[in-house]
Design a protein around this motif. Structure first.
Motif, short mmCIF file in Angstrom:
data_model
loop_
_atom_site.label_atom_id
_atom_site.label_comp_id
_atom_site.label_asym_id
_atom_site.label_seq_id
_atom_site.Cartn_x
_atom_site.Cartn_y
_atom_site.Cartn_z
N ILE A 83 47.73 29.65 32.15
CA ILE A 83 48.73 29.65 33.25
C ILE A 83 48.04 30.62 34.11
O ILE A 83 48.27 30.49 35.51
N THR A 84 47.32 31.79 33.75
CA THR A 84 46.77 32.81 34.45
C THR A 84 45.56 32.05 35.45
O THR A 84 45.67 32.35 36.69
N ASP A 85 44.80 31.17 34.85
CA ASP A 85 43.67 30.57 35.49
C ASP A 85 44.38 29.70 36.40
O ASP A 85 43.63 29.57 37.88
N ALA A 86 45.46 29.08 36.26
CA ALA A 86 45.91 28.31 37.37
C ALA A 86 46.69 28.97 38.61
O ALA A 86 46.44 28.48 39.79
N THR A 87 47.51 30.18 38.35
CA THR A 87 47.91 30.94 39.33
C THR A 87 46.86 31.52 40.18
O THR A 87 46.78 31.64 41.28
N SER A 88 45.66 31.94 39.52
CA SER A 88 44.73 32.46 40.08
C SER A 88 44.13 31.35 41.19
O SER A 88 43.50 31.81 42.48
N TRP A 89 43.76 30.13 40.48
CA TRP A 89 43.21 29.11 41.44
C TRP A 89 44.15 28.84 42.68
O TRP A 89 43.54 28.73 43.64
N LEU A 90 45.49 28.82 42.48
CA LEU A 90 46.39 28.59 43.71
C LEU A 90 46.11 29.82 44.58
O LEU A 90 46.35 29.60 45.70
N GLY A 91 46.36 31.02 44.11
CA GLY A 91 46.19 32.12 45.02
C GLY A 91 44.91 32.10 45.74
O GLY A 91 44.68 32.37 47.11
N ALA A 92 43.72 31.45 45.31
CA ALA A 92 42.26 31.25 45.97
C ALA A 92 42.67 30.23 46.94
O ALA A 92 42.20 30.22 48.07
N VAL A 93 43.42 29.14 46.75
CA VAL A 93 43.50 27.98 47.61
C VAL A 93 44.70 28.52 48.87
O VAL A 93 44.10 28.17 50.00
N ALA A 94 45.38 29.22 48.42
CA ALA A 94 46.34 29.85 49.43
C ALA A 94 45.46 30.64 50.52
O ALA A 94 45.73 30.57 51.71
N GLU A 95 44.53 31.51 49.83
CA GLU A 95 43.73 32.48 50.68
C GLU A 95 42.94 31.87 51.71
O GLU A 95 42.74 31.69 52.90
#
Length: 147
Positions: free
Chosen positions: A22-34
């Motif tokens: 789950i942490t990997d997924a939210t980190s990935w989404l944060g990078a996409v958002a950035e």
């Protein structure tokens, strides 16, 4: 349901069915958002909603199944600055959009822990949509346009 209507796939990620994923997924989404320059409200709404939805899939979606878990997350750019995240899994059929809102407790002491994730998603998202396609659950989260 496949891809959201008029959406352009920006990024996709396959994740495992463990809590740590789950942490990997939210980190990935944060990078996409950035990378995409999302407003903070959009990022918050989608990260929170993805975490809630993925926690439910990982915790309950594969109970009693023998199939190897497959979870894919796709992020789409939509017209008018909106963003969609689609969570696709081969777990047991479950439509979170059918869940009733939890009852409001009379006091803090009467409040129950848990069961508020879908209510949070409804609050922060423009759209929360579900479809069962073949052997897969497709949950689509669409972020509201910031005011």
């Amino acid at each position: 349901m496949s891809a959201p209507a008029a959406g352009t796939l920006v990024s996709a990620l396959d994740v495992g069915a463990a809590i740590d994923d789950i942490t990997d997924a939210t980190s990935w989404l944060g990078a996409v958002a950035e990378e995409e320059g999302w407003p903070e409200a959009t990022r918050f709404a989608l990260e929170l909603s993805l975490e809630e939805a993925l926690t439910n899939v990982v915790s309950y979606g594969f109970q009693g199944t023998h199939a190897a878990p497959r979870i894919r997350i796709e992020c789409y750019r939509l017209p008018e600055g909106r963003v969609a995240v689609q969570l696709i899994d081969n777990g047991i059929p479950f439509d979170p959009t059918l869940l009733a809102e939890p009852e409001v407790p009379d006091s803090i002491e009467d409040a129950k822990i848990g069961g508020h994730g879908v209510q949070l998603m409804r609050h922060f998202l423009e759209t929360l949509a579900y479809a069962r396609e073949g052997e897969e659950n497709h949950l689509t989260l669409v972020a509201r346009r910031p005011a």
